[in-house]
Design an enzyme around this catalytic site. Structure first.
Site, PDB file in Angstrom:
ATOM      1  N   CYS A  58       0.812  -1.224   0.000  1.00 55.24           N
ATOM      2  CA  CYS A  58       0.000   0.000   0.000  1.00 55.24           C
ATOM      3  C   CYS A  58       0.844   1.271   0.000  1.00 55.24           C
ATOM      4  O   CYS A  58       0.616   2.183  -0.802  1.00 55.24           O
ATOM      5  CB  CYS A  58      -0.963  -0.013   1.182  1.00 55.24           C
ATOM      6  N   HIS A 106      -2.538   1.172   6.908  1.00 57.36           N
ATOM      7  CA  HIS A 106      -2.922   1.056   5.497  1.00 57.36           C
ATOM      8  C   HIS A 106      -3.195   2.444   4.929  1.00 57.36           C
ATOM      9  O   HIS A 106      -3.643   3.347   5.642  1.00 57.36           O
ATOM     10  CB  HIS A 106      -4.157   0.177   5.334  1.00 57.36           C
ATOM     11  N   HIS A 113      -5.959   1.655  -4.225  1.00 58.99           N
ATOM     12  CA  HIS A 113      -5.013   1.162  -3.222  1.00 58.99           C
ATOM     13  C   HIS A 113      -4.585  -0.257  -3.569  1.00 58.99           C
ATOM     14  O   HIS A 113      -5.165  -0.916  -4.430  1.00 58.99           O
ATOM     15  CB  HIS A 113      -5.609   1.232  -1.816  1.00 58.99           C
TER      16      HIS A 113
END
Length: 393
Positions: free
Chosen positions: A308, A356, A368
């Site tokens: 990520c 994240h 993402h």
């Protein structure tokens, strides 16, 4: 100069690529895709967990692995910095050793000249001494030396001192690097352990159970998309109402008089910052869209796979903005913005531990790199617990 270096300890070797990926292959990660598993056995009885419990546990393992990966990324970055520092010190040690040898050669030339002319033969002994200062502390010998000879001794003594300091510094840094490498290896094993446990849980499911698990995942995604759509529609209505009220406030009453006063407001200065950000954000989104479909791999920074924070780092680099490697640092790399004021290009962070991150694209959506077995994709920002948002530039 390289001949003067001490042998270096072997650096941590990883099965990962130069992109920094943790040693888990894409194929291995893809094996956890919910619908790609084959049936293993008939469902058991007794204490076998329900599908909901399995999903909850697998999701938790992925989250833990994701958080651990960010720590791994940070440790890897520190280790790389440490390794470069050690390399520089070893190069400096080699240079210092060369200067020591050069100073010794200078004294050697003096000794040879004095030997040929029948002068001070004791200078030759100096060249074999590890303590030239002590050797020349003898007053009668120092008195017989020329100024150039004395300077040569001083130079040798200084070069030896500098070389000793650099060797000691390099030794300390090598020890620190070794410790950092050991910690990095442990962090990597913790990530792999979480992934292995998740794969084992999924492997025990029957085909029917895996189909049910996939259905639960689709339901979760659909619910997140529904919430995002509702939020986007509410945001559009709010903006439309604000524009209507602004227009009404800017329209003077029609009473037949003309004040001749220009009430227009020049907002060019305020808009210029927004325009500049929009230009950068456009480059960020263009890059992110080009990565759609690439596999998620823990620790990867492209160009063939991403985690990520690796994706967000590369995307903003395409706009000329350097971001730190980890989510823990990226969350501080810009101006925090409220969720209600998100603009395309903003970084959106999730979970209490900020483990994240995604790139906001508008209308409650983001691009993402989600988790193992998935690819870079669009997702609703309601898919995970929202933490905060940052505008990097």
């Amino acid at each position: 100069m390289a001949s003067h270096r001490k042998p270096r300890p072997s650096l941590l070797q990883s099965t990962a690529s130069r992109s920094g990926a943790v040693g888990v292959t894409t194929a291995a990660l893809a094996s956890v895709t919910l619908l790609s598993q084959t049936a293993q056995a008939d469902p058991g009885t007794g204490d076998k967990p329900s599908i909901e419990e399995v999903k909850k546990r697998v999701d938790a393992l992925y989250r833990q692995a994701g958080s651990e990966t960010q720590r791994y990324n940070a440790a890897k970055e520190r280790t790389e910095t440490q390794r470069k520092k050690v390399d520089g010190l070893l190069d400096e040690v080699a240079r210092r050793a060369g200067k020591v040898n050069e100073a010794r050669r200078t004294l050697g030339r003096f000794a040879a000249a004095q030997y040929r002319t029948g002068g001070m033969s004791g200078t030759a002994t100096l060249l074999l001494s590890e303590d030239p200062q002590g050797y020349f502390s003898q007053r009668h010998l120092m008195e017989r030396m020329t100024g150039r000879q004395k300077q040569a001794v001083t130079d040798l003594r200084e070069r030896q001192r500098e070389a000793a300091e650099k060797r000691a510094q390099a030794t300390r840094q090598l020890a620190s690097l070794t410790t950092a490498q050991q910690k990095l290896q442990k962090s990597k094993k913790r990530v792999q352990g979480k992934l292995t446990e998740a794969r084992e849980l999924l492997a025990k499911l029957t085909a029917e159970e895996k189909a049910r698990l996939a259905a639960l995942e689709r339901e979760r995604q659909e619910e997140a998309r529904r919430k995002a759509a509702e939020r986007a529609e509410a945001e559009r209505r709010r903006e439309a109402e604000e524009q209507r009220q602004e227009q009404e406030a800017a329209t003077p009453p029609d009473d037949g008089t003309d004040t001749g006063t220009d009430t227009g407001t020049d907002t060019g200065g305020a808009d210029s910052g927004t325009d500049s950000y929009a230009a950068k954000a456009a480059k960020v989104l263009e890059f992110a869209k080009a990565q759609l479909g690439k596999p998620y791999v823990y620790g990867a920074t492209g160009p063939n796979s991403y985690d990520c924070s690796g994706l967000t780092q590369d995307a903003w680099q395409a706009a000329g903005v350097s971001l730190p490697r980890t989510t823990f640092d990226q969350v501080d790399a810009g101006t925090t913005v409220p969720r209600s004021e998100l603009l395309p290009g903003d970084l959106v962070f999730f979970y209490d531990d900020v483990s994240h991150v995604g790139i906001y694209t508008g209308d409650g959506q983001m691009i993402h790199a989600p988790k193992p077995g998935t690819v870079v994709r669009y997702e609703s920002i309601d898919y995970m617990p929202f933490h905060s948002a940052v505008r990097p530039a």
